[in-house]
Design a protein around this motif. Structure first.
Motif, PDB file in Angstrom:
ATOM      1  N   MET A 113       0.851  -1.185   0.000  1.00 42.35           N
ATOM      2  CA  MET A 113       0.000   0.000   0.000  1.00 42.35           C
ATOM      3  C   MET A 113       0.893   1.242   0.000  1.00 42.35           C
ATOM      4  O   MET A 113       1.827   1.349   0.801  1.00 42.35           O
ATOM      5  CB  MET A 113      -0.920   0.010   1.225  1.00 42.35           C
ATOM      6  CG  MET A 113      -1.867   1.193   1.259  1.00 42.35           C
ATOM      7  SD  MET A 113      -3.023   1.139   2.652  1.00 42.35           S
ATOM      8  CE  MET A 113      -4.138  -0.174   2.121  1.00 42.35           C
ATOM      9  N   ASN A 114       0.593   2.189  -0.888  1.00 38.05           N
ATOM     10  CA  ASN A 114       1.443   3.371  -0.997  1.00 38.05           C
ATOM     11  C   ASN A 114       1.042   4.450   0.018  1.00 38.05           C
ATOM     12  O   ASN A 114      -0.061   4.429   0.564  1.00 38.05           O
ATOM     13  CB  ASN A 114       1.412   3.919  -2.429  1.00 38.05           C
ATOM     14  CG  ASN A 114       0.031   4.380  -2.840  1.00 38.05           C
ATOM     15  OD1 ASN A 114      -0.584   5.203  -2.166  1.00 38.05           O
ATOM     16  ND2 ASN A 114      -0.462   3.861  -3.950  1.00 38.05           N
ATOM     17  N   ALA A 131       0.155   7.544  -0.238  1.00 40.69           N
ATOM     18  CA  ALA A 131      -1.017   8.359  -0.569  1.00 40.69           C
ATOM     19  C   ALA A 131      -2.302   7.650  -0.171  1.00 40.69           C
ATOM     20  O   ALA A 131      -3.245   8.279   0.332  1.00 40.69           O
ATOM     21  CB  ALA A 131      -1.027   8.680  -2.058  1.00 40.69           C
ATOM     22  N   LYS A 132      -2.337   6.354  -0.384  1.00 39.89           N
ATOM     23  CA  LYS A 132      -3.531   5.588  -0.032  1.00 39.89           C
ATOM     24  C   LYS A 132      -3.693   5.521   1.490  1.00 39.89           C
ATOM     25  O   LYS A 132      -4.802   5.657   2.008  1.00 39.89           O
ATOM     26  CB  LYS A 132      -3.442   4.175  -0.616  1.00 39.89           C
ATOM     27  CG  LYS A 132      -4.718   3.376  -0.487  1.00 39.89           C
ATOM     28  CD  LYS A 132      -4.583   1.983  -1.113  1.00 39.89           C
ATOM     29  CE  LYS A 132      -4.603   2.050  -2.616  1.00 39.89           C
ATOM     30  NZ  LYS A 132      -4.657   0.687  -3.219  1.00 39.89           N
ATOM     31  N   ARG A 133      -2.601   5.331   2.203  1.00 41.29           N
ATOM     32  CA  ARG A 133      -2.671   5.319   3.669  1.00 41.29           C
ATOM     33  C   ARG A 133      -3.174   6.655   4.195  1.00 41.29           C
ATOM     34  O   ARG A 133      -4.017   6.712   5.088  1.00 41.29           O
ATOM     35  CB  ARG A 133      -1.299   5.006   4.266  1.00 41.29           C
ATOM     36  CG  ARG A 133      -0.816   3.580   4.051  1.00 41.29           C
ATOM     37  CD  ARG A 133       0.400   3.300   4.924  1.00 41.29           C
ATOM     38  NE  ARG A 133       0.915   1.951   4.696  1.00 41.29           N
ATOM     39  CZ  ARG A 133       1.928   1.673   3.876  1.00 41.29           C
ATOM     40  NH1 ARG A 133       2.532   2.646   3.214  1.00 41.29           N
ATOM     41  NH2 ARG A 133       2.345   0.438   3.715  1.00 41.29           N
ATOM     42  N   ARG A 134      -2.663   7.730   3.646  1.00 39.40           N
ATOM     43  CA  ARG A 134      -3.083   9.054   4.089  1.00 39.40           C
ATOM     44  C   ARG A 134      -4.571   9.277   3.837  1.00 39.40           C
ATOM     45  O   ARG A 134      -5.287   9.824   4.668  1.00 39.40           O
ATOM     46  CB  ARG A 134      -2.255  10.130   3.382  1.00 39.40           C
ATOM     47  CG  ARG A 134      -2.515  11.540   3.888  1.00 39.40           C
ATOM     48  CD  ARG A 134      -1.596  12.539   3.191  1.00 39.40           C
ATOM     49  NE  ARG A 134      -0.199  12.279   3.505  1.00 39.40           N
ATOM     50  CZ  ARG A 134       0.417  12.715   4.598  1.00 39.40           C
ATOM     51  NH1 ARG A 134      -0.262  13.444   5.486  1.00 39.40           N
ATOM     52  NH2 ARG A 134       1.688  12.446   4.821  1.00 39.40           N
ATOM     53  N   PHE A 161      -5.015  -5.519  14.840  1.00 37.73           N
ATOM     54  CA  PHE A 161      -4.192  -6.514  14.154  1.00 37.73           C
ATOM     55  C   PHE A 161      -4.913  -7.017  12.900  1.00 37.73           C
ATOM     56  O   PHE A 161      -4.319  -7.141  11.826  1.00 37.73           O
ATOM     57  CB  PHE A 161      -3.897  -7.681  15.101  1.00 37.73           C
ATOM     58  CG  PHE A 161      -2.978  -8.726  14.518  1.00 37.73           C
ATOM     59  CD1 PHE A 161      -1.614  -8.510  14.469  1.00 37.73           C
ATOM     60  CD2 PHE A 161      -3.479  -9.917  14.019  1.00 37.73           C
ATOM     61  CE1 PHE A 161      -0.754  -9.468  13.939  1.00 37.73           C
ATOM     62  CE2 PHE A 161      -2.644 -10.880  13.483  1.00 37.73           C
ATOM     63  CZ  PHE A 161      -1.275 -10.655  13.443  1.00 37.73           C
ATOM     64  N   ARG A 162      -6.212  -7.282  13.044  1.00 36.07           N
ATOM     65  CA  ARG A 162      -7.006  -7.763  11.905  1.00 36.07           C
ATOM     66  C   ARG A 162      -7.130  -6.699  10.814  1.00 36.07           C
ATOM     67  O   ARG A 162      -6.906  -6.978   9.634  1.00 36.07           O
ATOM     68  CB  ARG A 162      -8.398  -8.176  12.381  1.00 36.07           C
ATOM     69  CG  ARG A 162      -9.321  -8.666  11.268  1.00 36.07           C
ATOM     70  CD  ARG A 162     -10.645  -9.147  11.810  1.00 36.07           C
ATOM     71  NE  ARG A 162     -11.456  -8.105  12.422  1.00 36.07           N
ATOM     72  CZ  ARG A 162     -11.633  -7.942  13.732  1.00 36.07           C
ATOM     73  NH1 ARG A 162     -11.051  -8.758  14.579  1.00 36.07           N
ATOM     74  NH2 ARG A 162     -12.390  -6.971  14.200  1.00 36.07           N
ATOM     75  N   VAL A 163      -7.465  -5.478  11.207  1.00 37.68           N
ATOM     76  CA  VAL A 163      -7.649  -4.404  10.223  1.00 37.68           C
ATOM     77  C   VAL A 163      -6.343  -4.103   9.491  1.00 37.68           C
ATOM     78  O   VAL A 163      -6.324  -3.948   8.265  1.00 37.68           O
ATOM     79  CB  VAL A 163      -8.186  -3.134  10.908  1.00 37.68           C
ATOM     80  CG1 VAL A 163      -8.153  -1.940   9.945  1.00 37.68           C
ATOM     81  CG2 VAL A 163      -9.605  -3.354  11.414  1.00 37.68           C
ATOM     82  N   ALA A 164      -5.245  -4.034  10.233  1.00 39.20           N
ATOM     83  CA  ALA A 164      -3.954  -3.709   9.627  1.00 39.20           C
ATOM     84  C   ALA A 164      -3.548  -4.759   8.597  1.00 39.20           C
ATOM     85  O   ALA A 164      -3.014  -4.425   7.526  1.00 39.20           O
ATOM     86  CB  ALA A 164      -2.886  -3.581  10.709  1.00 39.20           C
ATOM     87  N   ASN A 165      -3.815  -6.021   8.902  1.00 37.13           N
ATOM     88  CA  ASN A 165      -3.453  -7.100   7.984  1.00 37.13           C
ATOM     89  C   ASN A 165      -4.454  -7.239   6.845  1.00 37.13           C
ATOM     90  O   ASN A 165      -4.068  -7.373   5.686  1.00 37.13           O
ATOM     91  CB  ASN A 165      -3.341  -8.424   8.746  1.00 37.13           C
ATOM     92  CG  ASN A 165      -1.985  -8.602   9.400  1.00 37.13           C
ATOM     93  OD1 ASN A 165      -0.994  -8.894   8.747  1.00 37.13           O
ATOM     94  ND2 ASN A 165      -1.928  -8.402  10.706  1.00 37.13           N
ATOM     95  N   ARG A 166      -5.721  -7.172   7.157  1.00 34.73           N
ATOM     96  CA  ARG A 166      -6.746  -7.394   6.137  1.00 34.73           C
ATOM     97  C   ARG A 166      -6.735  -6.302   5.071  1.00 34.73           C
ATOM     98  O   ARG A 166      -6.844  -6.583   3.875  1.00 34.73           O
ATOM     99  CB  ARG A 166      -8.122  -7.483   6.795  1.00 34.73           C
ATOM    100  CG  ARG A 166      -9.260  -7.760   5.826  1.00 34.73           C
ATOM    101  CD  ARG A 166     -10.587  -7.756   6.576  1.00 34.73           C
ATOM    102  NE  ARG A 166     -10.878  -9.055   7.161  1.00 34.73           N
ATOM    103  CZ  ARG A 166     -11.829  -9.267   8.072  1.00 34.73           C
ATOM    104  NH1 ARG A 166     -12.554  -8.242   8.507  1.00 34.73           N
ATOM    105  NH2 ARG A 166     -12.045 -10.470   8.559  1.00 34.73           N
ATOM    106  N   THR A 167      -6.603  -5.066   5.503  1.00 30.84           N
ATOM    107  CA  THR A 167      -6.634  -3.955   4.554  1.00 30.84           C
ATOM    108  C   THR A 167      -5.325  -3.794   3.788  1.00 30.84           C
ATOM    109  O   THR A 167      -5.299  -3.193   2.711  1.00 30.84           O
ATOM    110  CB  THR A 167      -6.914  -2.622   5.270  1.00 30.84           C
ATOM    111  OG1 THR A 167      -5.852  -2.369   6.200  1.00 30.84           O
ATOM    112  CG2 THR A 167      -8.259  -2.660   5.988  1.00 30.84           C
ATOM    113  N   GLY A 168      -4.241  -4.313   4.355  1.00 27.40           N
ATOM    114  CA  GLY A 168      -2.925  -4.096   3.780  1.00 27.40           C
ATOM    115  C   GLY A 168      -2.265  -2.831   4.297  1.00 27.40           C
ATOM    116  O   GLY A 168      -1.185  -2.446   3.851  1.00 27.40           O
TER     117      GLY A 168
END
Length: 211
Positions: free
Chosen positions: A1-2, A4-7, A142-149
């Protein structure tokens, strides 16, 4: 995930909930500490239902010591692992009274030295009580961080380190709350509510729930 997408993910989470906070009820850093200790492997709702019966009259370290182990145990018996938690809470209160004049120390090492307080609990207290931009990784995050990337990792510490690295600085203070609430109500474990998700188009989860 780049980047810009995280932001954009955090910009949308902020727009939807500008001032997120914990769902635990507390009136002081001490009460927050105790509530977080009790919330391990338990719901915030169950903790709130228990603490409302003794926080008003015994909501200090000395107050819980005066209440005593037996009565505290009785108050929290609806919470999982209540016997162990009651012992840890009383021992923690003893340390706070003897070493910190009953106050919660604003120091990670001192917090983690308290019975029943691990890294996650320390991070919650440092963030919510003292305004530090720490990120406490629980099962939801933990789930959200992994599932969303967003910040994939094999364990909670790896996810925490990646979130500290990847979350834009202006969002770091509230990142923990946004992610836990997203995991609790939208990105749930068994069947995520993808059609209702405000970051659906940014998420990299391959098996999204259809509308």
């Amino acid at each position: 995930m780049n980047p810009a997408k995280r932001r954009e993910i955090f910009a949308r989470l902020q727009a939807a909930d500008p001032a997120p906070t914990t769902e635990l009820h507390y009136a002081s850093p001490f009460q927050l500490l105790i509530a977080v200790v009790l919330s391990a492997q338990a719901t915030d709702k169950s903790v709130n239902l228990a603490t409302r019966h003794f926080f008003p009259q015994h909501g200090t370290a000395q107050g819980l010591l005066d209440l005593g182990l037996e009565r505290l145990t009785d108050y929290i018996k609806t919470i999982g692992l209540y016997r162990t938690k009651a012992r840890n809470v009383i021992r923690t209160c003893q340390i706070l009274v003897e070493q910190y004049q009953g106050e919660v120390p604003h120091d990670r090492a001192a917090l983690e030295a308290l019975p029943g307080v691990g890294r996650k609990t320390a991070n919650v207290v440092l963030n919510t009580a003292f305004g530090e931009p720490t990120i406490a990784v629980d099962t939801h995050i933990f789930r959200v961080a992994n599932r969303t990337g967003l910040a994939p990792g094999k364990n909670v510490l790896e996810v925490e380190r990646k979130l500290e690295k990847f979350v834009p600085p202006e969002y770091r203070l509230n990142a923990h709350h946004w992610l836990i609430l997203h995991g609790r109500y939208i990105c749930i474990a068994r069947k995520p509510k993808c059609p209702q998700c405000g970051i659906n188009d940014l998420c990299e989860y391959r098996h999204k729930t259809p509308a």
